[in-house]
Write an enzyme that holds these catalytic residues in place. Structure first.
Site, PDB file in Angstrom:
ATOM      1  N   ARG A   1      61.741 -49.213 -15.372  1.00 38.53           N
ATOM      2  CA  ARG A   1      61.448 -50.634 -15.183  1.00 38.53           C
ATOM      3  C   ARG A   1      61.496 -50.982 -13.697  1.00 38.53           C
ATOM      4  NH1 ARG A   1      64.394 -55.781 -16.758  1.00 38.53           N
ATOM      5  NH2 ARG A   1      66.209 -54.447 -16.776  1.00 38.53           N
TER       6      ARG A   1
ATOM      7  N   GLY B   1      66.717 -50.130   4.321  1.00 36.20           N
ATOM      8  CA  GLY B   1      65.389 -50.632   4.639  1.00 36.20           C
ATOM      9  C   GLY B   1      64.517 -50.813   3.414  1.00 36.20           C
TER      10      GLY B   1
ATOM     11  N   ASN C   1      61.987 -55.194  -8.617  1.00 36.05           N
ATOM     12  CA  ASN C   1      61.454 -56.069  -7.577  1.00 36.05           C
ATOM     13  C   ASN C   1      60.065 -55.562  -7.164  1.00 36.05           C
ATOM     14  OD1 ASN C   1      60.829 -57.400  -5.148  1.00 36.05           O
ATOM     15  ND2 ASN C   1      62.990 -57.613  -4.617  1.00 36.05           N
TER      16      ASN C   1
ATOM     17  N   THR D   1      59.098 -55.190  -3.155  1.00 36.08           N
ATOM     18  CA  THR D   1      59.725 -54.112  -2.381  1.00 36.08           C
ATOM     19  C   THR D   1      59.432 -52.761  -3.019  1.00 36.08           C
ATOM     20  OG1 THR D   1      61.795 -54.612  -3.526  1.00 36.08           O
ATOM     21  CG2 THR D   1      61.540 -55.479  -1.295  1.00 36.08           C
TER      22      THR D   1
ATOM     23  N   GLY E   1      64.409 -44.096 -10.217  1.00 36.79           N
ATOM     24  CA  GLY E   1      64.246 -44.156  -8.759  1.00 36.79           C
ATOM     25  C   GLY E   1      62.788 -44.251  -8.365  1.00 36.79           C
TER      26      GLY E   1
ATOM     27  N   GLY F   1      61.731 -44.678  -4.507  1.00 30.46           N
ATOM     28  CA  GLY F   1      61.396 -44.476  -3.095  1.00 30.46           C
ATOM     29  C   GLY F   1      60.692 -43.169  -2.792  1.00 30.46           C
ATOM     30  N   GLU F   2      61.292 -42.055  -3.187  1.00 32.83           N
ATOM     31  CA  GLU F   2      60.773 -40.767  -2.739  1.00 32.83           C
ATOM     32  C   GLU F   2      59.535 -40.318  -3.508  1.00 32.83           C
ATOM     33  OE1 GLU F   2      64.525 -38.595  -0.849  1.00 32.83           O
ATOM     34  OE2 GLU F   2      64.760 -39.004  -2.962  1.00 32.83           O
TER      35      GLU F   2
ATOM     36  N   PHE G   1      65.945 -41.656   5.720  1.00 35.14           N
ATOM     37  CA  PHE G   1      65.064 -40.651   5.103  1.00 35.14           C
ATOM     38  C   PHE G   1      65.774 -39.332   4.859  1.00 35.14           C
ATOM     39  CE2 PHE G   1      62.505 -43.231   8.181  1.00 35.14           C
ATOM     40  CZ  PHE G   1      62.003 -44.101   7.252  1.00 35.14           C
TER      41      PHE G   1
HETATM   42 MO1  MOS Z   1      67.008 -38.860   0.778  1.00 35.94          MO
HETATM   43  S1  MOS Z   1      66.098 -37.185   1.538  1.00 35.94           S
HETATM   44  O1  MOS Z   1      67.701 -38.327  -0.640  1.00 35.94           O
HETATM   45  O2  MOS Z   1      67.861 -39.656   1.903  1.00 35.94           O
END
Ligand code: MOS
Length: 710
Positions: free
Chosen positions: A594, A458, A597, A600, A668, A670-671, A231
């Site tokens: 796009r 992860g 997966n 995930t 991207g 995740g964040e 993180f």
């Molecule tokens: Mo993240 S805060 O770019 O690992």
């Protein structure tokens, strides 16, 4: 590539993690290693005048107690966080928990016991400088990023506005708290150093260690097969990694160190508290005439960490006048560092709360208000958007949530003793991109292997890699072997900034495509190409990808306004007696290029929403202004959401394809999930209670204090 195919559902790293056979850094066999425990300063300022180590040296199993004098000079390369370690040579103490000694023993418990026997004496300890007790303290411009951006005349825009809202918002200090605390194993063989570490960039660790110890880059090997959550706190290199390698060098035997949970609160960064002011002017139809957003964050005494909390205010909404300003304020805190959804996470809490205030001030529905301010091109720079599907996110998420059934008046929805609040917010995240290389190999029996020096943090990156390679080669994704987490493999950069699918994925795509062309040239068709591969019995290709020339150091485009978007809708239930806010349900739609997966990707967004719920309701690392330290350096006092705090989350992606961000069309993800939820919940709390809470998190005490409960 068929995003909906079962091939998109794979997680090759899953079984090893579930069965406990996945090997993390601290699981590296001890192999004659000494176990190390750091001793940290118990004061936040002043000078170390004496260190009494005799008792520790005499404790059972202890082989060494090392202090600054015992360790070599370690010149630091770029992007290294442990600035304070340099200063501790002359005894300066810059934060509570700063390493002052390292204890080595034949077992971890013995090392930990002995570490408790080290006694330190300090002088010149002064009252610490804190952030929140001096709101008018001197603020400085951060060195590393442009602090101020502007266009148009904000004063004129506000003067001409039909409605103006202006308020100050704060976000709390927060800690990353990964399940796996940072751990390092270091072994020297002559001048060659091997390190098993838990890091988001094995390459940066390799570079830092080779610089620190003055050995060739190639002489350092860093291995990191799995990361138990990072993180951001494992993005850069921190003192414990250098100290472990130094202790191994000095003592001539391998050393293994794991930070304690308590040390995780002082030794590898945190998200700093921010104080932000947002002023919005709008015409009678709710269209912005001016937008001003200023932010200051707490930095360490000598560090320069800046939260770019005002960045998104330059690209979110059309306005003829925009002004953003960013400052840092030096305090006696440990060094902050990026944490999941840096910049936009704290920043959008303020901007999207302010947009909700404007919606109420103008009487315009919050979704409609955002639609009316949707820009055609980047509001600050005028650059074209590489892709922007915010409108679709807003409309579809509103529909799925049932937003049309909301009665806008505060305190107008109730279920027995519970006040019901519906709130929403937009989300956005910057697009960071990093270069990567990959090698793809096929054997005569059809076995495919992909190698890339990236990290599995992860997110399920190995599944993304296998999906991309098998798609190009037309093979069974289950048969694709993925190797990663070793500096001996083709290099890739940091697993950070939600960049891995773009960088690593594009490199894998390029290498697999090249391999396919080689196979075609050999006349190999399908996977039955035994014999056509020559004497070696295999064929391989290596290729790379990186952001186009002209991008900035973090891979951000300077040609396009390139971001991801989302819309988050939350229902809260507020217990009027207890002042307790619970999130009852949440619908969130995202546009992030796009989706490679789907399974995930969805997990990334639900994980991000949990972070947003923590930001809004729970996470607050209180800083003690007298002792100059974080108060609760454990997961009992520092609360993070658990399963019981998380309701059913309805997450979806809208169709999006960004050909400018990466050849895959992906951006991207995740964040992005950790942005927007905080403000959506705060806005829902206002709708439920009629009280505007502008300071995150909104715990029971804050809700009570705001008079939002009875
Ligand atoms: Mo993240 S805060 O770019 O690992």
């Amino acid at each position: 590539m068929n995003a909906a195919s079962p091939a998109g559902l794979r997680r090759p790293d899953g079984p090893a993690k579930l069965t406990g056979t996945a090997r993390y850094a601290a699981d590296t066999p001890a192999d004659g290693a000494a176990y190390a425990v750091l001793v940290g300063a118990t004061v936040p300022t002043g000078r170390l005048t004496a260190l009494h180590t005799e008792a520790a040296r005499g404790a059972p199993g202890v082989s060494a107690v090392l202090t600054a004098e015992d360790l070599p000079e370690m010149p630091l390369g770029p992007l290294v966080q442990p600035l304070p370690m340099r200063r501790s040579r002359n005894g300066a103490i810059d934060y509570e928990g700063q390493p002052i000694a390292i204890v080595l023993a034949d077992g971890w418990e013995r090392a930990r016991y002995a570490a408790g026997l080290v006694r330190a004496e300090y002088a010149d300890v002064r009252r610490p400088v804190v952030f929140d007790e001096a709101p008018d303290a001197v603020e400085r411009e951060p060195l590393l990023s442009p602090p101020d951006e502007a266009k148009g005349d904000v004063a004129a825009g506000l003067a001409a506005a039909h409605t103006v809202v202006s308020a100050t918002y704060t976000t709390a200090d927060r800690h990353h708290s990964p399940m796996e605390p940072s751990a390092t194993y270091a072994r020297w063989d002559g001048d060659r150093l091997t390190v098993h570490d838990s890091v988001q960039s094995i390459g940066l660790t390799q570079l830092t260690l080779s610089t620190a110890f003055g050995v060739p880059f190639e002489s350092v090997r860093v291995i990191c097969p799995f990361i138990g959550g990072g993180f951001g706190c494992k993005g850069y290199v921190w003192p414990h990694q250098l100290l472990t390698a130094a202790a191994a060098k000095v003592t001539g035997r391998p050393v293994k160190l794991a930070l304690t949970r308590t040390q995780m609160f002082t030794s590898c960064g945190h998200q700093p508290t921010t104080r932000q002011s947002v002023t919005l002017g709008a015409d009678a139809r709710g269209r912005l005439t001016a937008l001003r957003h200023t932010s200051a964050n707490a930095a360490s005494l000598h560090g320069d960490h800046a939260e770019g909390a005002t960045e998104a205010s330059t690209w979110m909404y059309a306005s003829p006048a925009i002004e953003v300003r960013r400052r840092i304020r030096h305090t006696d805190r440990p060094e902050p560092t990026p944490m999941r959804a840096p910049h936009q996470g704290p920043g959008m809490f303020a901007l999207e709360s302010a947009m909700d205030e404007l919606a109420y001030a103008t009487g315009i529905d919050p979704v409609e208000l955002r639609l009316r301010n949707e820009p055609e091109t980047d509001p600050l720079t005028g650059r074209p958007f590489s892709s922007r599907e915010l409108r679709a996110c807003l409309l579809r998420a509103a529909d799925r949530f049932g937003w049309g059934d909301r009665t806008p008046e505060p305190r107008s929805m109730r279920d027995g003793d519970e006040l019901i609040g519906w709130g929403m917010a937009a989300a956005t995240m910057d697009t960071f991109r990093f270069a990567a290389t990959a090698r793809v190999r096929v054997d005569a029996d059809g076995h495919v292997r992909v190698e890339c020096g990236t990290q599995e943090i992860g997110t399920g990156l190995p599944g993304v890699i296998a999906t991309i390679a098998s798609d190009v080669l037309g093979t069974d994704p289950d048969a694709v072997e993925v190797r990663f987490g070793d500096t001996g493999l083709p290099p890739a950069w940091m697993t950070a900034g939600s960049s891995a699918t773009m960088g690593v994925g594009s490199a894998v795509h390029a290498a697999a495509t090249e391999l396919k062309e080689k196979l075609g040239a050999l006349g190999a068709s399908g996977m039955g190409f035994a014999g056509s591969l020559g004497a070696a019995g295999f064929l391989e290709a290596e290729a790379g990808w990186g952001p186009e020339e002209g991008s900035d150091l973090a891979g951000r485009s300077r040609t396009y306004s390139m971001h991801t978007y989302g819309a988050v809708f939350a229902e809260v239930r507020v217990d009027e007696e207890l002042g307790l806010v619970r999130v009852a349900r949440c619908t969130a739609g995202y546009a992030a290029g796009r989706i490679i997966n789907p399974l995930t990707a969805r997990s990334q967004m639900t994980g991000g929403l949990a972070w947003g719920i923590g930001q809004a309701l729970l996470e607050n690392s209180r800083f003690d202004g007298h002792f100059g330290r974080f108060v609760s350096k454990n997961l009992a006092g520092y609360t993070v959401p658990v399963n019981a705090d998380i309701p059913e989350l309805d997450v979806f992606f809208v169709d999006d394809h960004d050909p400018h961000a990466s050849p895959l069309g992906a951006k991207g993800i995740g964040e992005l999930g950790a942005v927007g939820a905080g403000a959506a919940i705060a806005n829902a709390v206002f709708h439920a209670t009629g009280k505007r809470l502008r300071d995150a998190p909104m715990g029971i005490a804050e809700v009570m204090a705001a008079g939002a409960a009875r």
